[in-house]
Design a protein around this motif. Structure first.
Motif, PDB file in Angstrom:
ATOM      1  N   ARG A 231       0.842  -1.192   0.000  1.00 12.06           N
ATOM      2  CA  ARG A 231       0.000   0.000   0.000  1.00 12.06           C
ATOM      3  C   ARG A 231       0.876   1.239   0.000  1.00 12.06           C
ATOM      4  O   ARG A 231       2.035   1.209   0.411  1.00 12.06           O
ATOM      5  N   VAL A 232       0.298   2.340  -0.446  1.00 10.86           N
ATOM      6  CA  VAL A 232       1.018   3.610  -0.466  1.00 10.86           C
ATOM      7  C   VAL A 232       0.893   4.239   0.917  1.00 10.86           C
ATOM      8  O   VAL A 232      -0.201   4.578   1.357  1.00 10.86           O
ATOM      9  N   THR A 233       2.002   4.371   1.598  1.00 15.03           N
ATOM     10  CA  THR A 233       1.975   4.839   2.984  1.00 15.03           C
ATOM     11  C   THR A 233       2.324   6.310   3.138  1.00 15.03           C
ATOM     12  O   THR A 233       1.907   6.951   4.109  1.00 15.03           O
ATOM     13  N   ASN A 234       3.117   6.846   2.214  1.00 12.39           N
ATOM     14  CA  ASN A 234       3.563   8.231   2.394  1.00 12.39           C
ATOM     15  C   ASN A 234       3.934   8.841   1.056  1.00 12.39           C
ATOM     16  O   ASN A 234       4.063   8.153   0.044  1.00 12.39           O
ATOM     17  N   LEU A 235       4.103  10.143   1.079  1.00 16.02           N
ATOM     18  CA  LEU A 235       4.306  10.918  -0.145  1.00 16.02           C
ATOM     19  C   LEU A 235       5.433  11.899   0.075  1.00 16.02           C
ATOM     20  O   LEU A 235       5.465  12.619   1.082  1.00 16.02           O
ATOM     21  N   GLU A 236       6.413  11.910  -0.851  1.00 17.98           N
ATOM     22  CA  GLU A 236       7.524  12.861  -0.772  1.00 17.98           C
ATOM     23  C   GLU A 236       8.057  13.127  -2.173  1.00 17.98           C
ATOM     24  O   GLU A 236       7.323  12.923  -3.145  1.00 17.98           O
ATOM     25  N   MET A 237       9.335  13.540  -2.319  1.00 18.82           N
ATOM     26  CA  MET A 237       9.765  14.027  -3.626  1.00 18.82           C
ATOM     27  C   MET A 237      11.110  13.490  -4.122  1.00 18.82           C
ATOM     28  O   MET A 237      11.629  14.013  -5.109  1.00 18.82           O
ATOM     29  N   GLU A 238      11.669  12.455  -3.483  1.00 19.61           N
ATOM     30  CA  GLU A 238      12.979  11.977  -3.924  1.00 19.61           C
ATOM     31  C   GLU A 238      13.138  10.453  -4.043  1.00 19.61           C
ATOM     32  O   GLU A 238      13.933   9.971  -4.853  1.00 19.61           O
ATOM     33  N   THR A 239      12.419   9.693  -3.234  1.00 21.27           N
ATOM     34  CA  THR A 239      12.751   8.279  -3.050  1.00 21.27           C
ATOM     35  C   THR A 239      12.735   7.459  -4.338  1.00 21.27           C
ATOM     36  O   THR A 239      13.634   6.637  -4.574  1.00 21.27           O
ATOM     37  N   SER A 240      11.751   7.631  -5.198  1.00 21.08           N
ATOM     38  CA  SER A 240      11.662   6.760  -6.373  1.00 21.08           C
ATOM     39  C   SER A 240      12.864   6.930  -7.295  1.00 21.08           C
ATOM     40  O   SER A 240      13.331   5.949  -7.889  1.00 21.08           O
ATOM     41  N   VAL A 241      13.366   8.133  -7.416  1.00 27.55           N
ATOM     42  CA  VAL A 241      14.513   8.354  -8.306  1.00 27.55           C
ATOM     43  C   VAL A 241      15.797   7.849  -7.646  1.00 27.55           C
ATOM     44  O   VAL A 241      16.684   7.316  -8.322  1.00 27.55           O
ATOM     45  N   ILE A 242      15.887   7.963  -6.329  1.00 26.18           N
ATOM     46  CA  ILE A 242      17.019   7.358  -5.617  1.00 26.18           C
ATOM     47  C   ILE A 242      17.022   5.850  -5.845  1.00 26.18           C
ATOM     48  O   ILE A 242      18.052   5.253  -6.195  1.00 26.18           O
ATOM     49  N   TYR A 243      15.868   5.211  -5.665  1.00 29.83           N
ATOM     50  CA  TYR A 243      15.783   3.762  -5.855  1.00 29.83           C
ATOM     51  C   TYR A 243      16.024   3.372  -7.305  1.00 29.83           C
ATOM     52  O   TYR A 243      16.753   2.417  -7.600  1.00 29.83           O
ATOM     53  N   GLY A 244      15.396   4.090  -8.218  1.00 29.55           N
ATOM     54  CA  GLY A 244      15.496   3.735  -9.624  1.00 29.55           C
ATOM     55  C   GLY A 244      16.899   3.874 -10.180  1.00 29.55           C
ATOM     56  O   GLY A 244      17.440   2.938 -10.792  1.00 29.55           O
ATOM     57  N   LEU A 245      17.523   5.019  -9.968  1.00 33.30           N
ATOM     58  CA  LEU A 245      18.873   5.226 -10.494  1.00 33.30           C
ATOM     59  C   LEU A 245      19.885   4.336  -9.781  1.00 33.30           C
ATOM     60  O   LEU A 245      20.842   3.861 -10.399  1.00 33.30           O
TER      61      LEU A 245
END
Length: 290
Positions: A231-245
């Protein structure tokens, strides 16, 4: 093949363009923070600091905490800044800056984000910690890269169906964290969940000041998504790009979130600085064992 000057830009002293760093200036374990003022909130706990620099919003300090060499760097806000920081850090360890050629033996960095975030779920209150098991990219940055090997289409398809996602926007991407790093931060003190990464603070996160939203119900759709206990627990502005790259470049990454707001019930931490300080100490105690 040598990388062209226009693609890998170096400063006159040989440091990478934006970060103003040379390979010897960084550790293989790097803490990311958004706010440049938060760098010293971490390094004040160090036993010694051997290097400091700042260019624009990118402030870096490297030193020792309990005999472990660590680097702390401020990324600023947003996916675009992470694109700069991660590519330049990778260049420092995996490209010979003199010959401009990729090294035959590649180095994997350990990257730990210590950031703030807003919870989307009633059962994840303010002043607690959350470890991002997955990241949900809804900002589109990662679509500039070849992501087929790191995405999770099964979860993405369910999210698209659940939200009736606008096909004119970039397809959402789900990326898993580093299981290697996650085990160091597990425990009763932390919640777990999928962190959504937006491309902005206001409209992209469902905030309304004077501008109406294209999809006023997006946050409710995020809140209610649950697929195989993801489930989607929180919202911010950096994590997905940190994980992806990090996945694409061969680095390990984990995002630790201090929950300072709860969007579900409207709460905001009475002392956000205190919860961030607690998360810093929690993280440092565990990072020394990596």
């Amino acid at each position: 093949m040598a990388i062209k000057d226009s693609e890998l830009i170096l400063n006159p002293d040989g440091s990478v363009y934006h970060l103003n760093l040379k390979p010897e200036n960084i550790s293989d374990t790097i803490i990311f923070v958004g706010d440049q003022d938060r760098v010293e909130k971490i390094t004040k706990h160090f036993d010694s600091i051997e290097f400091s620099t700042q260019k624009r919003e990118f402030k870096t300090q490297t030193g020792y905490y309990q005999d472990k060499r660590l680097t702390v760097i401020s990324t600023g806000i947003g996916p675009d800044n992470i694109d700069i920081v991660l590519n330049e850090l990778d260049a420092l360890v995996n490209i010979n800056l003199k010959t401009r050629e990729v090294k035959t033996e590649l180095t994997s960095l350990n990257i730990i984000r210590i950031g703030t975030s807003g919870s989307l779920q009633n059962d994840i209150p303010v002043d607690e910690f959350l470890v991002s098991t997955h990241a949900l990219d809804i900002n589109g940055m990662l679509h500039f890269y070849q992501i087929e090997g790191i995405s999770n289409p099964e979860v993405e398809d369910e999210f698209i169906k659940h939200t009736n996602w606008d096909t004119k926007k970039a397809r959402p991407i789900v990326i898993k964290n580093s299981k290697y790093l996650e085990k160091y931060f597990e425990g009763d003190k932390t919640h777990k969940g999928m962190t959504a990464t937006a491309g902005g603070f206001y409209g992209p996160q469902g905030r309304v000041l004077r501008l109406p939203l294209k999809d006023a119900g997006l946050n409710e759709k995020l809140d209610s998504f649950n697929y195989k206990d993801i489930r989607v627990t929180n919202l911010e502005m950096e994590t997905s790009v940190i994980y992806g790259l990090s996945k694409l470049l061969g680095h390990e990454a984990i995002s630790l979130n201090a929950i300072i707001a709860n969007r579900a019930n409207g709460d905001f931490s009475k002392d956000p600085k205190k919860v961030v300080e607690k998360l810093i100490l929690f993280a440092l105690e565990r990072i020394v064992n990596i």
